[in-house]
Design an enzyme around this catalytic site. Structure first.
Site, PDB file in Angstrom:
ATOM      1  N   ASP A   1     -83.513 -35.888  69.997  1.00 60.75           N
ATOM      2  CA  ASP A   1     -83.558 -37.045  69.111  1.00 60.75           C
ATOM      3  C   ASP A   1     -84.695 -37.028  68.096  1.00 60.75           C
ATOM      4  O   ASP A   1     -84.906 -38.027  67.400  1.00 60.75           O
ATOM      5  CB  ASP A   1     -83.625 -38.339  69.932  1.00 60.75           C
ATOM      6  CG  ASP A   1     -84.876 -38.415  70.789  1.00 60.75           C
ATOM      7  OD1 ASP A   1     -85.499 -37.371  71.043  1.00 60.75           O
ATOM      8  OD2 ASP A   1     -85.231 -39.536  71.218  1.00 60.75           O
ATOM      9  N   GLU A   2     -85.433 -35.949  67.973  1.00 63.19           N
ATOM     10  CA  GLU A   2     -86.488 -35.923  66.949  1.00 63.19           C
ATOM     11  C   GLU A   2     -86.748 -34.499  66.475  1.00 63.19           C
ATOM     12  O   GLU A   2     -86.519 -33.531  67.188  1.00 63.19           O
ATOM     13  CB  GLU A   2     -87.785 -36.565  67.455  1.00 63.19           C
ATOM     14  CG  GLU A   2     -88.439 -35.883  68.626  1.00 63.19           C
ATOM     15  CD  GLU A   2     -89.780 -36.516  68.972  1.00 63.19           C
ATOM     16  OE1 GLU A   2     -90.565 -36.834  68.047  1.00 63.19           O
ATOM     17  OE2 GLU A   2     -90.056 -36.669  70.174  1.00 63.19           O
TER      18      GLU A   2
ATOM     19  N   ASP B   1     -87.137 -39.489  63.793  1.00 62.75           N
ATOM     20  CA  ASP B   1     -87.073 -39.908  65.193  1.00 62.75           C
ATOM     21  C   ASP B   1     -85.949 -40.927  65.339  1.00 62.75           C
ATOM     22  O   ASP B   1     -85.998 -42.006  64.741  1.00 62.75           O
ATOM     23  CB  ASP B   1     -88.419 -40.525  65.610  1.00 62.75           C
ATOM     24  CG  ASP B   1     -88.563 -40.696  67.113  1.00 62.75           C
ATOM     25  OD1 ASP B   1     -87.611 -40.340  67.835  1.00 62.75           O
ATOM     26  OD2 ASP B   1     -89.609 -41.193  67.557  1.00 62.75           O
TER      27      ASP B   1
END
Length: 359
Positions: free
Chosen positions: A106-107, A12
């Site tokens: 983003d993860e 993350d």
């Protein structure tokens, strides 16, 4: 981790959009930054950790964010840049495993049970990935390492920002026991409230309920809740997870009230959704209309069709059909959204679904 146990990493990025802006503009480093528009109907897309200290969060109205943090610096989003950086990060993941399930820019989950590079442990791989991300993008990432997806995601939150945490099989059930259920990924605010009314506040409380009782209250989701209360989650990392929906929303600069204005907005939304469908060579059978009033009360209406939507005009017509029973609107409308789901390729028209209007 013992032989035969899966090795799952959840990566993350830390305050991703805001961190990219701080990286690219050194004057923003150490400053409270919000990615979004500083306007009456603006919404915060992301907040730096400096802004979060003041209570600024993503999805917060910009006006409220500025009240909480008068010195907040708003930066317009640059999604083309965020996508490019995300591609860099995913290229790093691919050095270690082909089993990558993106959750957003983003993860992502990574299954490194059988890594492409020989490394002593999943922990070592996570550390190496985080080091490579920092070296190659100038950004920090947090990581969670465990034997399933649920625990890996919990673990990645445990040492943020720029940290790493491991939950081995011997500690999984105990780790979950003391956590509040509203901290569980997969338990939303509404479900958490329902659990609270049953006296379920922690993982230990949830574990006391049998699968049968949970099914009575939570239906199909009961098996998932029963498992995670015991540190169990058999969901695989899905590299080619099919897209479930295509949708667009508009938050209006000024509230809409007149039917003609609402119809024009629906036409604009339908055009955007249909463009997204054409890019992906997809259509769908279920149309969902989302409407949010100026008082933030929200209403959704859905229609499931026996055959997939064939064109933009049909999508507009059905969305209008869903909106018409709500006219005249009980309050001015600040947001409209259209989502197309039950997706399939246009040539695949096989379906046994029946026409149904869902409340």
């Amino acid at each position: 981790m013992t032989v035969g146990v899966r090795r799952i990493i959840h990566i993350d990025m830390d305050a991703f959009y805001a961190s990219v802006e701080q990286r690219d503009n050194p004057a923003l480093k150490g400053q409270p930054v919000a990615v979004g528009r500083c306007q009456e109907r603006g919404v915060v897309a992301a907040a730096s950790y400096e802004a979060r200290k003041f209570g600024v969060r993503s999805a917060m109205p910009s006006v409220q964010a500025q009240r909480k943090c008068p010195q907040l610096i708003f930066v317009p989003p640059r999604f083309d840049v965020y996508r490019a950086v995300s591609a860099q990060i995913h290229a790093i993941f691919a050095r270690y495993t082909p089993l990558i399930q993106p959750l957003s820019l983003d993860e992502a989950y990574l299954d490194v049970t059988h890594p492409l590079l020989p490394r002593p442990s999943a922990t070592a791989i996570a550390e190496e990935i985080r080091t490579a991300i920092l070296r190659e993008t100038g950004l920090t990432a947090s990581a969670g390492v465990s034997y399933n997806k649920f625990l890996a995601k919990l673990a990645s939150d445990y040492r943020k920002p720029n940290g790493q945490f491991v939950i081995p099989p011997s500690r999984g059930e105990a780790f979950v026991a003391s956590l509040p259920v509203n901290a569980f990924h997969g338990v939303g605010p509404a479900t958490a409230r329902r659990m609270h009314t049953l006296g379920i506040h922690t993982g230990a409380d949830l574990r006391r309920f049998s699968l049968e009782i949970l099914r009575q209250h939570f239906g199909k989701a009961a098996a998932f809740y029963y498992g995670i209360a015991r540190g169990q989650d058999d969901r695989p990392v899905e590299p080619n997870r099919p897209r479930k929906s295509i949708g667009k929303e508009i938050t209006f600069a000024q509230d809409l009230h007149a039917p003609a204005e609402l119809h024009a907005a629906l036409q604009e939304l339908a055009a955007k959704v249909w463009t997204g469908c054409q890019k992906r060579n997809l259509t769908g059978r279920t149309i969902t209309l989302k409407l949010r009033y100026t008082d933030f009360n929200q209403c959704t209406r859905s229609l499931s069709l026996p055959d997939p939507v064939q064109n933009e005009d049909t999508l507009t017509q059905i969305a209008w059909k869903l909106l018409t029973p709500l006219l005249p609107v009980k309050a001015p409308v600040r947001l409209l959204g259209i989502t197309l789901s039950a997706l399939l390729c246009p040539q695949d028209k096989t379906s046994s679904a029946q026409l149904s209007l869902l409340p």
